[in-house]
Design a protein around this motif. Structure first.
Motif, PDB file in Angstrom:
ATOM      1  N   VAL A 172       0.930  -1.252   0.096  1.00  0.00           N
ATOM      2  CA  VAL A 172       0.001   0.023  -0.169  1.00  0.00           C
ATOM      3  C   VAL A 172       0.869   1.339  -0.102  1.00  0.00           C
ATOM      4  O   VAL A 172       0.716   2.224  -0.792  1.00  0.00           O
ATOM      5  N   ALA A 173       2.092   1.390   0.897  1.00  0.00           N
ATOM      6  CA  ALA A 173       2.687   2.384   0.811  1.00  0.00           C
ATOM      7  C   ALA A 173       3.500   2.649  -0.348  1.00  0.00           C
ATOM      8  O   ALA A 173       3.476   3.666  -0.692  1.00  0.00           O
ATOM      9  N   ALA A 174       4.051   1.405  -0.897  1.00  0.00           N
ATOM     10  CA  ALA A 174       4.838   1.555  -2.199  1.00  0.00           C
ATOM     11  C   ALA A 174       3.927   2.160  -3.273  1.00  0.00           C
ATOM     12  O   ALA A 174       4.113   2.876  -4.173  1.00  0.00           O
ATOM     13  N   MET A 175       2.670   1.585  -3.435  1.00  0.00           N
ATOM     14  CA  MET A 175       1.694   2.037  -4.452  1.00  0.00           C
ATOM     15  C   MET A 175       1.347   3.695  -4.405  1.00  0.00           C
ATOM     16  O   MET A 175       1.292   4.451  -5.159  1.00  0.00           O
ATOM     17  N   ALA A 176       1.246   4.022  -2.934  1.00  0.00           N
ATOM     18  CA  ALA A 176       0.892   5.556  -2.837  1.00  0.00           C
ATOM     19  C   ALA A 176       2.262   6.409  -3.183  1.00  0.00           C
ATOM     20  O   ALA A 176       1.892   7.230  -3.734  1.00  0.00           O
ATOM     21  N   ALA A 177       3.329   5.819  -2.817  1.00  0.00           N
ATOM     22  CA  ALA A 177       4.591   6.598  -3.339  1.00  0.00           C
ATOM     23  C   ALA A 177       4.583   6.680  -4.949  1.00  0.00           C
ATOM     24  O   ALA A 177       5.172   7.630  -5.270  1.00  0.00           O
ATOM     25  N   ALA A 178       4.460   5.557  -5.296  1.00  0.00           N
ATOM     26  CA  ALA A 178       4.721   5.557  -6.965  1.00  0.00           C
ATOM     27  C   ALA A 178       3.614   6.505  -7.736  1.00  0.00           C
ATOM     28  O   ALA A 178       4.040   7.270  -8.426  1.00  0.00           O
ATOM     29  N   ASP A 179       2.240   6.744  -6.765  1.00  0.00           N
ATOM     30  CA  ASP A 179       1.373   7.395  -7.569  1.00  0.00           C
ATOM     31  C   ASP A 179       1.577   8.823  -7.294  1.00  0.00           C
ATOM     32  O   ASP A 179       1.656   9.481  -8.451  1.00  0.00           O
ATOM     33  N   ALA A 180       2.346   9.030  -6.279  1.00  0.00           N
ATOM     34  CA  ALA A 180       2.790  10.577  -5.857  1.00  0.00           C
ATOM     35  C   ALA A 180       3.970  10.772  -6.810  1.00  0.00           C
ATOM     36  O   ALA A 180       4.120  12.157  -7.380  1.00  0.00           O
ATOM     37  N   PHE A 181       4.897  10.135  -6.973  1.00  0.00           N
ATOM     38  CA  PHE A 181       6.144  10.382  -7.849  1.00  0.00           C
ATOM     39  C   PHE A 181       5.515  10.729  -9.208  1.00  0.00           C
ATOM     40  O   PHE A 181       5.892  11.602  -9.954  1.00  0.00           O
ATOM     41  N   ALA A 182       4.492   9.822  -9.684  1.00  0.00           N
ATOM     42  CA  ALA A 182       4.096   9.975 -11.246  1.00  0.00           C
ATOM     43  C   ALA A 182       3.350  11.306 -11.244  1.00  0.00           C
ATOM     44  O   ALA A 182       3.321  11.970 -12.310  1.00  0.00           O
ATOM     45  N   SER A 183       2.392  11.497 -10.275  1.00  0.00           N
ATOM     46  CA  SER A 183       1.649  12.924 -10.170  1.00  0.00           C
ATOM     47  C   SER A 183       2.693  14.332 -10.222  1.00  0.00           C
ATOM     48  O   SER A 183       2.617  14.787 -10.944  1.00  0.00           O
ATOM     49  N   LEU A 184       3.941  13.993  -9.316  1.00  0.00           N
ATOM     50  CA  LEU A 184       4.594  15.099  -9.383  1.00  0.00           C
ATOM     51  C   LEU A 184       5.261  15.467 -10.705  1.00  0.00           C
ATOM     52  O   LEU A 184       5.652  16.448 -10.992  1.00  0.00           O
ATOM     53  N   ALA A 185       5.875  14.341 -11.166  1.00  0.00           N
ATOM     54  CA  ALA A 185       6.481  14.358 -12.448  1.00  0.00           C
ATOM     55  C   ALA A 185       5.465  14.883 -13.748  1.00  0.00           C
ATOM     56  O   ALA A 185       6.130  15.790 -14.387  1.00  0.00           O
ATOM     57  N   ASP A 186       4.457  14.563 -13.627  1.00  0.00           N
ATOM     58  CA  ASP A 186       3.233  14.742 -14.701  1.00  0.00           C
ATOM     59  C   ASP A 186       3.178  16.558 -14.484  1.00  0.00           C
ATOM     60  O   ASP A 186       3.119  17.068 -15.532  1.00  0.00           O
ATOM     61  N   TRP A 187       2.861  16.680 -13.203  1.00  0.00           N
ATOM     62  CA  TRP A 187       2.784  18.274 -12.753  1.00  0.00           C
ATOM     63  C   TRP A 187       3.804  19.116 -13.180  1.00  0.00           C
ATOM     64  O   TRP A 187       3.713  20.110 -14.001  1.00  0.00           O
ATOM     65  N   PHE A 188       4.935  18.850 -12.751  1.00  0.00           N
ATOM     66  CA  PHE A 188       6.104  19.455 -13.302  1.00  0.00           C
ATOM     67  C   PHE A 188       6.150  19.644 -14.952  1.00  0.00           C
ATOM     68  O   PHE A 188       6.222  20.819 -15.535  1.00  0.00           O
ATOM     69  N   ALA A 189       5.721  18.607 -15.349  1.00  0.00           N
ATOM     70  CA  ALA A 189       6.068  18.384 -17.133  1.00  0.00           C
ATOM     71  C   ALA A 189       4.867  19.271 -17.553  1.00  0.00           C
ATOM     72  O   ALA A 189       5.180  20.267 -18.639  1.00  0.00           O
ATOM     73  N   GLN A 190       3.728  19.349 -16.994  1.00  0.00           N
ATOM     74  CA  GLN A 190       2.548  20.287 -17.478  1.00  0.00           C
ATOM     75  C   GLN A 190       3.030  21.785 -17.381  1.00  0.00           C
ATOM     76  O   GLN A 190       2.731  22.782 -18.158  1.00  0.00           O
ATOM     77  N   ARG A 191       3.465  21.936 -16.400  1.00  0.00           N
ATOM     78  CA  ARG A 191       4.009  23.445 -15.852  1.00  0.00           C
ATOM     79  C   ARG A 191       4.845  23.966 -16.580  1.00  0.00           C
ATOM     80  O   ARG A 191       4.935  25.095 -17.243  1.00  0.00           O
ATOM     81  N   ARG A 192       5.846  23.148 -16.901  1.00  0.00           N
ATOM     82  CA  ARG A 192       7.204  23.604 -17.762  1.00  0.00           C
ATOM     83  C   ARG A 192       6.592  23.834 -19.338  1.00  0.00           C
ATOM     84  O   ARG A 192       6.943  24.703 -19.875  1.00  0.00           O
ATOM     85  N   GLN A 193       5.781  22.956 -19.816  1.00  0.00           N
ATOM     86  CA  GLN A 193       5.026  23.357 -21.031  1.00  0.00           C
ATOM     87  C   GLN A 193       4.496  24.289 -21.043  1.00  0.00           C
ATOM     88  O   GLN A 193       4.355  25.001 -22.113  1.00  0.00           O
ATOM     89  N   ALA A 194       3.490  24.565 -20.123  1.00  0.00           N
ATOM     90  CA  ALA A 194       2.637  25.847 -20.055  1.00  0.00           C
ATOM     91  C   ALA A 194       3.619  26.962 -20.272  1.00  0.00           C
ATOM     92  O   ALA A 194       3.312  27.969 -20.877  1.00  0.00           O
ATOM     93  N   ARG A 195       4.753  27.188 -19.441  1.00  0.00           N
ATOM     94  CA  ARG A 195       5.809  28.150 -19.749  1.00  0.00           C
ATOM     95  C   ARG A 195       6.240  28.353 -20.928  1.00  0.00           C
ATOM     96  O   ARG A 195       6.336  29.334 -21.352  1.00  0.00           O
ATOM     97  N   LEU A 196       6.705  27.267 -21.622  1.00  0.00           N
ATOM     98  CA  LEU A 196       7.317  27.272 -22.942  1.00  0.00           C
ATOM     99  C   LEU A 196       6.331  27.819 -23.739  1.00  0.00           C
ATOM    100  O   LEU A 196       6.655  28.458 -24.854  1.00  0.00           O
ATOM    101  N   GLU A 197       4.867  27.471 -23.750  1.00  0.00           N
ATOM    102  CA  GLU A 197       3.839  27.825 -24.729  1.00  0.00           C
ATOM    103  C   GLU A 197       3.296  29.155 -24.372  1.00  0.00           C
ATOM    104  O   GLU A 197       2.316  29.836 -25.115  1.00  0.00           O
ATOM    105  N   GLY A 198       3.808  29.886 -23.191  1.00  0.00           N
ATOM    106  CA  GLY A 198       3.412  31.301 -22.656  1.00  0.00           C
ATOM    107  C   GLY A 198       2.095  31.289 -22.233  1.00  0.00           C
ATOM    108  O   GLY A 198       1.260  32.387 -22.781  1.00  0.00           O
TER     109      GLY A 198
END
Length: 212
Positions: A172-198
């Motif tokens: 359960v802990a590992a699944m929660a951690a993996a989901d968190a890492f994936a969510s954080l990576a996706d969020w950083f990628a979305q924000r970076r792309q938004a900045r690039l697109e202005g």
């Protein structure tokens, strides 16, 4: 004293791919990272943590964790953003990721905390790399728990090991951690792309002269 670390190794193994993806794409961890990269990192990290941070640390934890002493990280981030010239209103207007993990069980909470406390432990390396670009400013987030950084991590691991004795709890802990890492990576990628697109609101102006 824990001689055999089982739970933490289970989390590391289960989250390795998601963790490596996050680290590979993290702009602030690159050799050419700039002051702006650090500020964007703080803005985005705040947006990811905000929806669940208060609930995470106000939930039930082993007493040895001293959970309330770990609950002020959003304040550290806000302190740095204000030092960079952002008003509190501008900080409150930053986009949020909307990540709301299930915090109903202790193993799940440990999984989420593993991501956050691990990131805090890693600020020592980040601080050393960014120091020449941020000097003379000494950011609050990068200071972390100060001289207690290593001790806080050891305590976290000890509590994790004693609380996640079963394979199911570790799963359960590992699944929660993996989901968190994936969510954080996706969020950083979305924000970076938004900045690039202005995209409006994607980049928040700061004033370097306000930092000292």
């Amino acid at each position: 004293m824990i001689n055999k670390l089982i739970a933490i190794e289970a989390l590391r193994a289960a989250t390795r791919d998601a963790h490596e993806r996050l680290e590979h794409d993290l702009q602030v961890a690159r050799p050419d990272a700039s002051r702006d990269d650090y500020l964007h990192y703080l803005q985005d990290l705040r947006g990811w943590m905000l929806p669940f941070d208060a609930a995470l640390w106000s939930a039930a934890w082993p007493a040895a964790m001293e959970a309330q002493a770990r609950a002020g990280k959003l304040d550290w981030i806000d302190c740095d953003l204000r030092a960079a010239g952002m008003s509190q209103d501008a900080i409150h207007a930053l986009p949020e990721a909307g990540f709301t993990p299930d915090l109903a069980t202790l193993p799940a909470r440990f999984g989420i905390a593993y991501v956050i406390e691990g990131a805090q432990l890693g600020t020592k390396v980040l601080a050393k790399a960014l120091a020449p670009k941020l000097a003379p400013w000494s950011p609050r987030w990068l200071a972390g728990y100060g001289e207690s950084n290593a001790k806080k991590w050891r305590t976290f691991v000890e509590c994790l090991e004693s609380s996640l004795a079963s394979m199911e709890a570790q799963r359960v802990a590992a699944m929660a951690a993996a989901d968190a890492f994936a969510s954080l990576a996706d969020w950083f990628a979305q924000r970076r792309q938004a900045r690039l697109e202005g995209v409006p609101g994607a980049a928040v102006a700061v004033q370097s002269q306000a930092m000292a």
